[in-house]
Design an enzyme around this catalytic site. Structure first.
Site, PDB file in Angstrom:
ATOM      1  CG  LEU A  15      22.821  57.979 -59.376  1.00  0.00           C
ATOM      2  CD1 LEU A  15      24.034  57.715 -60.248  1.00  0.00           C
ATOM      3  CD2 LEU A  15      22.786  56.968 -58.228  1.00  0.00           C
ATOM      4  CB  VAL A  16      17.831  60.128 -59.591  1.00  0.00           C
ATOM      5  CG1 VAL A  16      16.461  60.032 -60.228  1.00  0.00           C
ATOM      6  CG2 VAL A  16      18.100  58.921 -58.703  1.00  0.00           C
ATOM      7  N   GLY A  17      18.671  62.619 -61.187  1.00  0.00           N
ATOM      8  CA  GLY A  17      18.282  63.751 -62.034  1.00  0.00           C
ATOM      9  C   GLY A  17      19.123  63.824 -63.300  1.00  0.00           C
ATOM     10  CB  SER A 108      14.683  55.578 -51.456  1.00  0.00           C
ATOM     11  OG  SER A 108      14.852  55.109 -50.166  1.00  0.00           O
ATOM     12  CB  SER A 109      13.664  50.331 -51.306  1.00  0.00           C
ATOM     13  OG  SER A 109      15.030  50.485 -51.032  1.00  0.00           O
ATOM     14  CB  CYS A 110      14.859  53.593 -46.783  1.00  0.00           C
ATOM     15  SG  CYS A 110      14.561  55.320 -47.127  1.00  0.00           S
ATOM     16  CE1 TYR A 137      16.288  61.034 -48.253  1.00  0.00           C
ATOM     17  CE2 TYR A 137      15.743  58.708 -48.243  1.00  0.00           C
ATOM     18  CZ  TYR A 137      16.067  59.857 -48.928  1.00  0.00           C
ATOM     19  OH  TYR A 137      16.153  59.826 -50.297  1.00  0.00           O
ATOM     20  CE  LYS A 141      13.126  61.218 -50.615  1.00  0.00           C
ATOM     21  NZ  LYS A 141      13.014  62.099 -51.784  1.00  0.00           N
ATOM     22  N   PRO A 164      12.464  53.699 -56.321  1.00  0.00           N
ATOM     23  CG  PRO A 164      13.881  55.231 -57.332  1.00  0.00           C
ATOM     24  CD  PRO A 164      12.886  55.106 -56.243  1.00  0.00           C
ATOM     25  CG  HIS A 180      24.718  53.626 -51.519  1.00  0.00           C
ATOM     26  ND1 HIS A 180      24.123  54.570 -52.327  1.00  0.00           N
ATOM     27  CD2 HIS A 180      24.191  53.816 -50.290  1.00  0.00           C
ATOM     28  CE1 HIS A 180      23.273  55.280 -51.618  1.00  0.00           C
ATOM     29  NE2 HIS A 180      23.292  54.855 -50.386  1.00  0.00           N
ATOM     30  CG  ASP A 280      26.445  40.263 -43.308  1.00  0.00           C
ATOM     31  OD1 ASP A 280      27.398  40.629 -44.029  1.00  0.00           O
ATOM     32  OD2 ASP A 280      26.257  39.089 -42.965  1.00  0.00           O
TER      33      ASP A 280
HETATM   34  N1  LIG Z   1      20.962  56.820 -55.244  1.00  0.00           N
HETATM   35  C1  LIG Z   1      20.184  55.797 -54.970  1.00  0.00           C
HETATM   36  O1  LIG Z   1      20.631  54.634 -54.829  1.00  0.00           O
HETATM   37  C2  LIG Z   1      18.700  56.008 -54.842  1.00  0.00           C
HETATM   38  C3  LIG Z   1      17.941  54.875 -54.692  1.00  0.00           C
HETATM   39  C4  LIG Z   1      16.591  55.001 -54.587  1.00  0.00           C
HETATM   40  C5  LIG Z   1      16.028  56.266 -54.594  1.00  0.00           C
HETATM   41  N2  LIG Z   1      16.764  57.380 -54.741  1.00  0.00           N
HETATM   42  C6  LIG Z   1      16.063  58.676 -54.681  1.00  0.00           C
HETATM   43  O2  LIG Z   1      16.275  59.488 -55.808  1.00  0.00           O
HETATM   44  C7  LIG Z   1      16.276  60.866 -55.406  1.00  0.00           C
HETATM   45  C8  LIG Z   1      17.565  61.511 -55.875  1.00  0.00           C
HETATM   46  O3  LIG Z   1      18.655  60.774 -55.351  1.00  0.00           O
HETATM   47  P1  LIG Z   1      20.143  60.909 -55.925  1.00  0.00           P
HETATM   48  O4  LIG Z   1      20.840  59.659 -55.560  1.00  0.00           O
HETATM   49  O5  LIG Z   1      20.098  61.390 -57.320  1.00  0.00           O
HETATM   50  O6  LIG Z   1      20.673  62.072 -54.969  1.00  0.00           O
HETATM   51  P2  LIG Z   1      21.883  63.089 -55.237  1.00  0.00           P
HETATM   52  O7  LIG Z   1      22.835  62.491 -56.207  1.00  0.00           O
HETATM   53  O8  LIG Z   1      22.376  63.517 -53.892  1.00  0.00           O
HETATM   54  O9  LIG Z   1      21.149  64.315 -55.928  1.00  0.00           O
HETATM   55  C9  LIG Z   1      20.219  65.109 -55.240  1.00  0.00           C
HETATM   56  C10 LIG Z   1      20.100  66.419 -55.961  1.00  0.00           C
HETATM   57  O10 LIG Z   1      19.194  67.262 -55.226  1.00  0.00           O
HETATM   58  C11 LIG Z   1      19.739  68.564 -55.206  1.00  0.00           C
HETATM   59  N3  LIG Z   1      19.269  69.313 -54.031  1.00  0.00           N
HETATM   60  C12 LIG Z   1      19.348  68.933 -52.734  1.00  0.00           C
HETATM   61  N4  LIG Z   1      18.845  69.910 -51.953  1.00  0.00           N
HETATM   62  C13 LIG Z   1      18.466  70.913 -52.767  1.00  0.00           C
HETATM   63  C14 LIG Z   1      17.888  72.200 -52.558  1.00  0.00           C
HETATM   64  N5  LIG Z   1      17.597  72.641 -51.319  1.00  0.00           N
HETATM   65  N6  LIG Z   1      17.636  72.981 -53.639  1.00  0.00           N
HETATM   66  C15 LIG Z   1      17.938  72.540 -54.884  1.00  0.00           C
HETATM   67  N7  LIG Z   1      18.477  71.351 -55.161  1.00  0.00           N
HETATM   68  C16 LIG Z   1      18.744  70.540 -54.098  1.00  0.00           C
HETATM   69  C17 LIG Z   1      21.232  68.352 -55.143  1.00  0.00           C
HETATM   70  O11 LIG Z   1      21.876  69.538 -55.542  1.00  0.00           O
HETATM   71  P3  LIG Z   1      23.460  69.758 -55.280  1.00  0.00           P
HETATM   72  O12 LIG Z   1      24.119  68.970 -56.372  1.00  0.00           O
HETATM   73  O13 LIG Z   1      23.635  71.202 -55.421  1.00  0.00           O
HETATM   74  O14 LIG Z   1      23.726  69.240 -53.901  1.00  0.00           O
HETATM   75  C18 LIG Z   1      21.407  67.179 -56.100  1.00  0.00           C
HETATM   76  O15 LIG Z   1      21.526  67.633 -57.418  1.00  0.00           O
HETATM   77  C19 LIG Z   1      16.119  60.871 -53.889  1.00  0.00           C
HETATM   78  O16 LIG Z   1      14.787  61.123 -53.572  1.00  0.00           O
HETATM   79  C20 LIG Z   1      16.484  59.469 -53.477  1.00  0.00           C
HETATM   80  O17 LIG Z   1      15.773  59.028 -52.354  1.00  0.00           O
HETATM   81  C21 LIG Z   1      18.113  57.278 -54.862  1.00  0.00           C
END
Ligand SMILES: NC(=O)c1ccc[n+]([C@@H]2O[C@H](COP(=O)([O-])OP(=O)(O)OC[C@H]3O[C@@H](n4cnc5c(N)ncnc54)[C@H](OP(=O)(O)O)[C@@H]3O)[C@@H](O)[C@H]2O)c1
Length: 329
Positions: A15-17, A108-110, A137, A141, A164, A180, A280
């Protein structure tokens, strides 16, 4: 960052990347480096080191992580702490060895204490007990933030940690077993509309408040931070406090307001029923974003607009899936 700077986005399918890659492409960056997990396992230290030595990225967005909801965190706590510690240690160390100029570590905020005052300021880090369900987790972080800070002090690196708030957007997870609150509401409401149902049942009382940030806004904020001039970037990296910055809107809504907005966007005119027997969660979770606002960045996509954009992007996919008998509740 210059248009031809070599920029590695770790986790570019997430989602983020993916939002960061879209933002970089849309603003004219030409040397974006990505690798799928199959091509490069970021948990493998020697593979990561070789990759950095070969590709020589100048800027790194570290958005790769093992991420999941309460169920996954409870079931695989060891995987969550091990994988996240490994990914961030390998990327941070390889960045140092290959001379990366700036790195943005996504957390993350956690990471903040479960019962900290609202809105949550950066200085509340490590001031109280964490939420137990995702502690492994969160501790990974926090270790990542501490690594950025320690590397900056010992090796004179320029690593910043961005925290974020809750995010949403087209590449979100819409699986009702692990999603979520917002994607779950979108899916349930879409399915209710498709079925012609007259009710959507929402978990909990509807009174908890949540802050939500559209993924493209987050990506913009990440690029804004990476592009800060030296003086403002340096102001975030001091010896006295962790190099940490919250990213959010600074505004929150109740779950009821969120469900009503989703219903309005999707065009569902039935009833929203709240099921108070379901949990909740935390009553409120709102980031204090004055540090980010002070630097000059504010979100631009308001909640209704963001939900509309998300719905436009996923409506065909969700309608098709619900027609195929996927879970609906
Ligand atoms: N989503 C939210 O609401 C949210 C909120 C606050 C912060 N964040 C933070 O933002 C960051 C990214 O979150 P996201 O929501 O984008 O997560 P996500 O959608 O699960 O994406 C994570 C990415 O990391 C890759 N990855 C995981 N393990 C790996 C490994 N061993 N080698 C290479 N790539 C690997 C995954 O690859 P695959 O696609 O191959 O699995 C995926 O592309 C996290 O640190 C999270 O804490 C997210």
């Amino acid at each position: 960052m210059q248009p031809d700077s070599r920029i590695f986005v770790a986790g570019h399918r997430g989602l983020v990347g993916s939002a960061i890659v879209r933002e970089l492409q849309g603003t004219g960056y030409r040397a974006i480096i990505t690798r799928s997990r199959a091509e490069l396992d970021l948990g493998d230290p020697s593979a990561v080191e070789s990759f950095f030595a070969m590709e020589r990225p100048e800027f790194v967005f570290l958005a790769a992580a093992k991420v999941g909801g309460i169920l996954a965190n409870n079931t695989y706590p060891a995987d969550f702490i091990r994988d996240n510690l490994a990914i961030q240690s390998n990327v941070i160390e390889a960045s140092r060895l290959s001379g990366v100029k700036r790195l943005l570590f996504l957390g993350s905020s956690c990471i903040y204490p479960k019962l900290c005052p609202q809105p949550i300021k950066e200085e509340y880090l490590l001031t109280g007990p964490l939420e137990p369900t995702n502690r492994p987790y969160a501790i990974a972080k926090i270790a990542g933030i501490e690594m950025c800070w320690s590397y900056n002090r010992q090796y004179d690196t320029r690593y910043l940690a961005a925290m974020p708030t809750n995010l949403y957007g087209p590449n979100d997870n819409f699986d009702l077993n692990s999603s979520h609150v917002l994607p779950a509401l979108i899916r349930k409401t879409a399915e209710a509309k498709t079925r012609g149902a007259d009710e959507v049942v929402v978990w909990g009382t509807g009174t908890p408040r949540r802050e939500l940030l559209y993924s493209d806004d987050l990506a913009q904020a990440c690029c804004f931070l990476m592009n800060l001039d030296e003086a403002r970037f340096n102001s975030l990296l001091s010896d006295e406090q962790p190099p940490l910055i919250n990213i959010g809107t600074g505004e929150d809504v109740t779950i009821r307001e969120l469900a009503e907005t989703v219903a309005r966007v999707i065009g569902f005119s039935g009833n929203l029923t709240f099921d108070p027997t379901k949990p909740d969660g935390t009553p409120r979770k709102l980031m204090d974003v004055s540090r980010l606002h002070g630097l000059g960045w504010r979100h631009t996509v308001d909640l209704e607009d963001g939900i509309e954009r998300t719905w436009e992007a996923v409506r065909d996919r969700l309608s098709l899936e619900s027609g195929n008998g996927h879970p609906s509740s």
